[in-house]
Design a protein around this motif. Structure first.
Motif, PDB file in Angstrom:
ATOM      1  N   LEU A 196      -0.780 -32.482  25.222  1.00 16.67           N
ATOM      2  CA  LEU A 196      -2.018 -31.709  25.127  1.00 16.67           C
ATOM      3  C   LEU A 196      -1.718 -30.284  24.651  1.00 16.67           C
ATOM      4  N   PRO A 197      -2.402 -29.782  23.612  1.00 17.78           N
ATOM      5  CA  PRO A 197      -2.158 -28.417  23.132  1.00 17.78           C
ATOM      6  C   PRO A 197      -2.539 -27.377  24.180  1.00 17.78           C
ATOM      7  N   PHE A 198      -1.828 -26.275  24.171  1.00 17.46           N
ATOM      8  CA  PHE A 198      -2.055 -25.168  25.097  1.00 17.46           C
ATOM      9  C   PHE A 198      -3.273 -24.379  24.621  1.00 17.46           C
ATOM     10  N   ASP A 199      -4.348 -24.409  25.397  1.00 18.89           N
ATOM     11  CA  ASP A 199      -5.572 -23.671  25.049  1.00 18.89           C
ATOM     12  C   ASP A 199      -5.459 -22.260  25.621  1.00 18.89           C
ATOM     13  N   ALA A 244      10.783 -22.432  19.874  1.00 17.25           N
ATOM     14  CA  ALA A 244      10.421 -23.783  19.427  1.00 17.25           C
ATOM     15  C   ALA A 244       9.210 -23.695  18.507  1.00 17.25           C
ATOM     16  N   GLY A 245       9.358 -24.167  17.279  1.00 20.14           N
ATOM     17  CA  GLY A 245       8.284 -24.006  16.311  1.00 20.14           C
ATOM     18  C   GLY A 245       7.076 -24.882  16.565  1.00 20.14           C
ATOM     19  N   ASP A 246       7.277 -26.082  17.122  1.00 19.58           N
ATOM     20  CA  ASP A 246       6.172 -26.986  17.387  1.00 19.58           C
ATOM     21  C   ASP A 246       6.519 -27.862  18.589  1.00 19.58           C
ATOM     22  N   ARG A 247       5.605 -28.749  18.938  1.00 20.78           N
ATOM     23  CA  ARG A 247       5.792 -29.556  20.146  1.00 20.78           C
ATOM     24  C   ARG A 247       6.969 -30.513  20.001  1.00 20.78           C
ATOM     25  N   HIS A 248       7.137 -31.071  18.819  1.00 19.02           N
ATOM     26  CA  HIS A 248       8.246 -31.999  18.615  1.00 19.02           C
ATOM     27  C   HIS A 248       9.577 -31.277  18.831  1.00 19.02           C
ATOM     28  N   GLU A 249       9.721 -30.112  18.260  1.00 22.14           N
ATOM     29  CA  GLU A 249      10.966 -29.353  18.430  1.00 22.14           C
ATOM     30  C   GLU A 249      11.140 -28.913  19.870  1.00 22.14           C
ATOM     31  N   ALA A 280       0.291 -28.861  29.782  1.00 24.03           N
ATOM     32  CA  ALA A 280      -0.710 -27.813  29.592  1.00 24.03           C
ATOM     33  C   ALA A 280      -1.940 -28.082  30.449  1.00 24.03           C
ATOM     34  N   LEU A 281      -2.186 -29.350  30.764  1.00 22.70           N
ATOM     35  CA  LEU A 281      -3.318 -29.708  31.619  1.00 22.70           C
ATOM     36  C   LEU A 281      -3.228 -29.007  32.962  1.00 22.70           C
ATOM     37  N   ALA A 282      -2.035 -28.957  33.543  1.00 18.66           N
ATOM     38  CA  ALA A 282      -1.852 -28.288  34.829  1.00 18.66           C
ATOM     39  C   ALA A 282      -2.164 -26.802  34.725  1.00 18.66           C
ATOM     40  N   GLU A 339       3.548 -19.851  24.543  1.00 19.64           N
ATOM     41  CA  GLU A 339       3.310 -21.199  24.029  1.00 19.64           C
ATOM     42  C   GLU A 339       4.643 -21.890  23.771  1.00 19.64           C
ATOM     43  N   GLN A 340       4.738 -23.159  24.142  1.00 22.01           N
ATOM     44  CA  GLN A 340       5.962 -23.960  24.033  1.00 22.01           C
ATOM     45  C   GLN A 340       7.100 -23.330  24.843  1.00 22.01           C
ATOM     46  N   GLY A 341       6.777 -22.866  26.050  1.00 22.16           N
ATOM     47  CA  GLY A 341       7.774 -22.180  26.867  1.00 22.16           C
ATOM     48  C   GLY A 341       8.325 -23.043  27.983  1.00 22.16           C
TER      49      GLY A 341
END
Length: 286
Positions: free
Chosen positions: A67-70, A92-97, A139-141, A171-173
């Motif tokens: 889920l993307p971080f809003d 990290a550039g994106d979720r996969h990385e 991110a849901l939490a 983000e992505q932390g």
């Protein structure tokens, strides 16, 4: 829908055909725990309902991870509560990385590190506390619980008068990114709110990590963790109470981690008179 498809089949005499699922005498225990116990069986397999429930929970856990971080919505909530926010990004550039390279999630990107240094230079002198919120593995939490937990923390910490930095959203932390944030801000303490790895009954579990004297290179042994903060787990009030105990003891003893134990006293249900009257059945009342 044809009701006949919903009703149990009947034999030639008109009696309903018994279900192939065997009765489980432990079924009542399921009301006491969210754990998957007493699921029953059909032959050597799980009943269909239990199997479908497992697949649904697994799908919820996977969705929570991706889920993307809003951060915009979270920033608005925090601004409404009187907090300034600063949005940063990990290396990290994106979720996969992020999922493939945990080490990238533990450090800020170059642009974010520069922004944070510039902020620290404009507000020289350091701060007592830096609060960091990161999406982590759920991110849901963070969406569901971080603002509410921070509100309870603010209520209980108002008398301490700690100088605070803006709430830093990463983000992505991952957990250790708070060490770099605290070091660049010159913070005496950092508190990280982060989404924990989802379980099959807890896709929205929030973790709280506290570090005294943060700096890059610390290990997990230097941090204290308060886990499973959510409506079905540890309450916001209890989590804030434990966190404040750790922070006050850390300021007094100038340390955190494995050498700082959570010995916060928790108010029990009922008053002392009731406790004395009831007593402990394992001990003599004499």
């Amino acid at each position: 829908m044809d009701r006949s498809t919903l009703e149990p089949a009947a034999d030639a005499a008109g009696d309903p055909t018994p279900s192939p699922a065997l009765d489980n005498p432990w079924l009542a225990l399921r009301t006491l725990t969210p754990a998957r116990i007493a699921l029953g069986r059909t032959g050597t397999s799980l009943p269909t309902a239990a199997q479908l429930d497992f697949q649904f929970a697994h799908a919820q856990a996977r969705d929570a991870v991706h889920l993307p971080f809003d951060h915009d919505a979270l920033s608005q909530q925090l601004h409404g509560a009187g907090h300034e926010t600063l949005l940063l990004h990990s290396a990290a550039g994106d979720r996969h990385e992020y999922l493939q390279r945990p080490d990238f999630g533990r450090r800020l990107s170059e642009d974010s590190a520069v922004r944070l240094r510039e902020h620290a230079e404009r507000h020289a002198g350091g701060v007592d506390l830096a609060i960091v919120i990161a999406d982590g593995l759920s991110a849901l939490a963070v969406h569901r619980h971080s603002a509410a937990l921070l509100k309870r923390f603010d209520e209980q910490a108002a008398a301490d008068g700690w100088r605070r930095a803006p709430v830093v959203l990463v983000e992505q932390g991952r957990v250790a990114v708070a060490d770099e944030v605290g070091q660049l801000l010159g913070a005496r303490m950092t508190v990280m709110l982060i989404g924990e790895r989802p379980g099959l009954s807890s896709p929205d579990s929030l973790g709280v990590y506290f570090t005294y004297a943060p700096r890059v290179g610390l290990t997990d042994a230097a941090r204290n963790c308060i886990s499973n903060v959510r409506l079905e787990g540890l309450s916001y009030g209890m989590a804030a109470h434990r966190l404040l105990y750790l922070m006050r003891e850390a300021c007094r003893r100038q340390l955190s981690g494995v050498t700082l134990k959570d010995e916060a006293e928790v108010q029990s249900i009922g008053d002392e008179a009731a406790d004395r009257k009831t007593g402990n059945f394992l001990l003599s009342n004499d």
